[in-house]
Design a protein around this motif. Sequence first.
Motif, PDB file in Angstrom:
ATOM      1  N   ASP A  12       0.850  -1.190   0.000  1.00  0.00           N
ATOM      2  CA  ASP A  12       0.000   0.000   0.000  1.00  0.00           C
ATOM      3  C   ASP A  12       0.890   1.245   0.000  1.00  0.00           C
ATOM      4  O   ASP A  12       1.840   1.322   0.784  1.00  0.00           O
ATOM      5  CB  ASP A  12      -0.899  -0.003   1.235  1.00  0.00           C
ATOM      6  CG  ASP A  12      -2.045   1.003   1.143  1.00  0.00           C
ATOM      7  OD1 ASP A  12      -1.823   2.092   0.587  1.00  0.00           O
ATOM      8  OD2 ASP A  12      -3.137   0.694   1.629  1.00  0.00           O
ATOM      9  N   ILE A  13       0.559   2.209  -0.864  1.00  0.00           N
ATOM     10  CA  ILE A  13       1.382   3.423  -0.917  1.00  0.00           C
ATOM     11  C   ILE A  13       1.238   4.275   0.331  1.00  0.00           C
ATOM     12  O   ILE A  13       2.045   5.181   0.570  1.00  0.00           O
ATOM     13  CB  ILE A  13       1.073   4.272  -2.172  1.00  0.00           C
ATOM     14  CG1 ILE A  13      -0.394   4.712  -2.211  1.00  0.00           C
ATOM     15  CG2 ILE A  13       1.456   3.524  -3.435  1.00  0.00           C
ATOM     16  CD1 ILE A  13      -0.711   5.663  -3.354  1.00  0.00           C
ATOM     17  N   ASP A  14       0.237   3.991   1.167  1.00  0.00           N
ATOM     18  CA  ASP A  14       0.104   4.711   2.437  1.00  0.00           C
ATOM     19  C   ASP A  14       1.293   4.455   3.357  1.00  0.00           C
ATOM     20  O   ASP A  14       1.486   5.169   4.340  1.00  0.00           O
ATOM     21  CB  ASP A  14      -1.189   4.316   3.149  1.00  0.00           C
ATOM     22  CG  ASP A  14      -2.420   4.941   2.491  1.00  0.00           C
ATOM     23  OD1 ASP A  14      -2.248   5.959   1.792  1.00  0.00           O
ATOM     24  OD2 ASP A  14      -3.534   4.425   2.670  1.00  0.00           O
ATOM     25  N   GLU A  15       2.095   3.461   3.035  1.00  0.00           N
ATOM     26  CA  GLU A  15       3.295   3.194   3.825  1.00  0.00           C
ATOM     27  C   GLU A  15       4.314   4.319   3.715  1.00  0.00           C
ATOM     28  O   GLU A  15       5.325   4.321   4.419  1.00  0.00           O
ATOM     29  CB  GLU A  15       3.921   1.864   3.399  1.00  0.00           C
ATOM     30  CG  GLU A  15       3.088   0.654   3.780  1.00  0.00           C
ATOM     31  CD  GLU A  15       3.809  -0.664   3.573  1.00  0.00           C
ATOM     32  OE1 GLU A  15       5.057  -0.668   3.654  1.00  0.00           O
ATOM     33  OE2 GLU A  15       3.140  -1.682   3.325  1.00  0.00           O
ATOM     34  N   VAL A  16       4.041   5.294   2.829  1.00  0.00           N
ATOM     35  CA  VAL A  16       4.926   6.457   2.735  1.00  0.00           C
ATOM     36  C   VAL A  16       5.040   7.164   4.080  1.00  0.00           C
ATOM     37  O   VAL A  16       6.037   7.813   4.380  1.00  0.00           O
ATOM     38  CB  VAL A  16       4.431   7.434   1.641  1.00  0.00           C
ATOM     39  CG1 VAL A  16       3.127   8.089   2.042  1.00  0.00           C
ATOM     40  CG2 VAL A  16       5.485   8.502   1.351  1.00  0.00           C
ATOM     41  N   GLY A  17       4.009   7.031   4.918  1.00  0.00           N
ATOM     42  CA  GLY A  17       4.029   7.672   6.227  1.00  0.00           C
ATOM     43  C   GLY A  17       5.205   7.234   7.080  1.00  0.00           C
ATOM     44  O   GLY A  17       5.674   7.990   7.945  1.00  0.00           O
ATOM     45  N   LYS A  18       5.712   6.029   6.841  1.00  0.00           N
ATOM     46  CA  LYS A  18       6.870   5.540   7.593  1.00  0.00           C
ATOM     47  C   LYS A  18       8.160   6.230   7.167  1.00  0.00           C
ATOM     48  O   LYS A  18       9.162   6.177   7.872  1.00  0.00           O
ATOM     49  CB  LYS A  18       7.012   4.031   7.389  1.00  0.00           C
ATOM     50  CG  LYS A  18       5.819   3.200   7.854  1.00  0.00           C
ATOM     51  CD  LYS A  18       6.022   1.738   7.514  1.00  0.00           C
ATOM     52  CE  LYS A  18       4.809   0.902   7.924  1.00  0.00           C
ATOM     53  NZ  LYS A  18       4.985  -0.528   7.543  1.00  0.00           N
TER      54      LYS A  18
END
Length: 498
Positions: free
Chosen positions: A447-453
């Motif tokens: 998931d590209i929402d992992e950019v938050g890491k």
Amino acid sequence: MTYWIGVDIGTTATKAVLFTASGEVKTSHTIAYDLYRNPSGMAEEVPEDIFDAVIGTIRAVSDSLTVTDKLAGIGFSAQQHSLIGATYDFRPLTRVITWADTRANEEATTLRNSALGHAIFMRTGTPIQPMSPLAKLLWLKNKHPERFQAVRYFMDIKTYVFCRLFGVYKLDLSLASATGLYHLENQQWDYEILDMLGITRDKLPEIVSPYEIESGLSLDDAQKMNIPPDTPFIWGAADGPMSNLGVNAMQPGVAALTIGTSGAIRVMTDQPLVDEKARTFTYALDETHWVVGGATNSGASVLAWLKEQVFADKLTLEEMTTMAEKVPPGSRGLIFHPYLGGERAPIWDATATGAFFGLGYEHGQAEMTRAVIEGITYNIHAIAHALEEVVGEIKSVQATGGFVNSGLWLQILADIFEMPIHIPESQEAGCLGAMILSQKALGVISDIDEVGKQVTASAVYTPLLEHFSTYRELEKLYTELLTHYQTTYGKLSAFKRR
């Protein structure tokens, strides 16, 4: 170690960044190229210059890899709205006609003011302005019919690069959604618009997912870039939506603000929301993420104009902002409209011009510098107001671009917006977004929402309550002046053309 390269093909330069798998920057390299302008509104680039910059920047960062390192993939971000006409064998017949080109203003204005124009906007989400490929194609058809008929293939700059490298004729969904030719609901080229233009479907690229992968470089190209021939190249997306991803502005109420040569403010949504009043744009990041926002021509290029043309290059930008810091908010009653090259959002008027208001003997270089920064910021704030009517309240801003090096500008932004301004630690938003999309394309993340890491804040600028009343009063005057003088822009523009 495993590394990734993110490439951002920008308006005035291409940048490549070499990342670790966790998003840490190992090295980066930028190659600039010329943007050719003239009084007609032309703003073009040479395709070969940009292709060479892509090859050169990838080579520069890949040279940092050792024989034991692995290059997992190369992802791309690219400028929106570019247009190239090519021959049967894909050789350019035109230069790159960029978003900044305003020669299609007559065609855009005529179409925008018609009932058909509003219907087209609601189907495509792309404002009908000289910047859009739709308007550029109308201009070519009307003003240069022989060249228009001679074109076999129309493409943007990223399509040109991939065509040169892999022999494919494709365009990613994200950039396709910003052409003014893409039907948001049907998720394909809008055939009614193509019929209006007299263009057949085969003159446009195949639309592919931003996660589409190409591989199989020629040995010659691979050697030029110093990478393995089987290195995966991921199509990626447009620079605007990619910036939202790269600064982790993915949640409702969180806006991504980018100010470089130009500027834009955008909010991510899970569906393509379109503004009935046609003030904002709606573009895809991928199949399930969309951005709604507005772009301004009036970015750091306006401050560069003040430095070069008005101050005759006798001051550095740092010296200018240091002086401006000593001037109180409101620039002692000096207001600046930053529309030197026409304007996109929020007024969408290619004939708009810049102006100082309230100029007096008490004003000097320091006041003028601060007024220019405040004027650009008032304009961006007006875009944000329109944006909120479509996507809801904006509660915080993630800022990126060259302007984040100016503490003065960031404080002015916080004070005018009356909200916190967050500065991500990494300012490689476009390239980082390209890397994140590449990792999803290759199955490394789900998931590209992992950019938050991978995105952390280096600073937060908090608004100063004591500045609110000054900026509210002057912003109201800024808008009143705009309403009054906007009626004369077209006449003055016609005079200048003559």
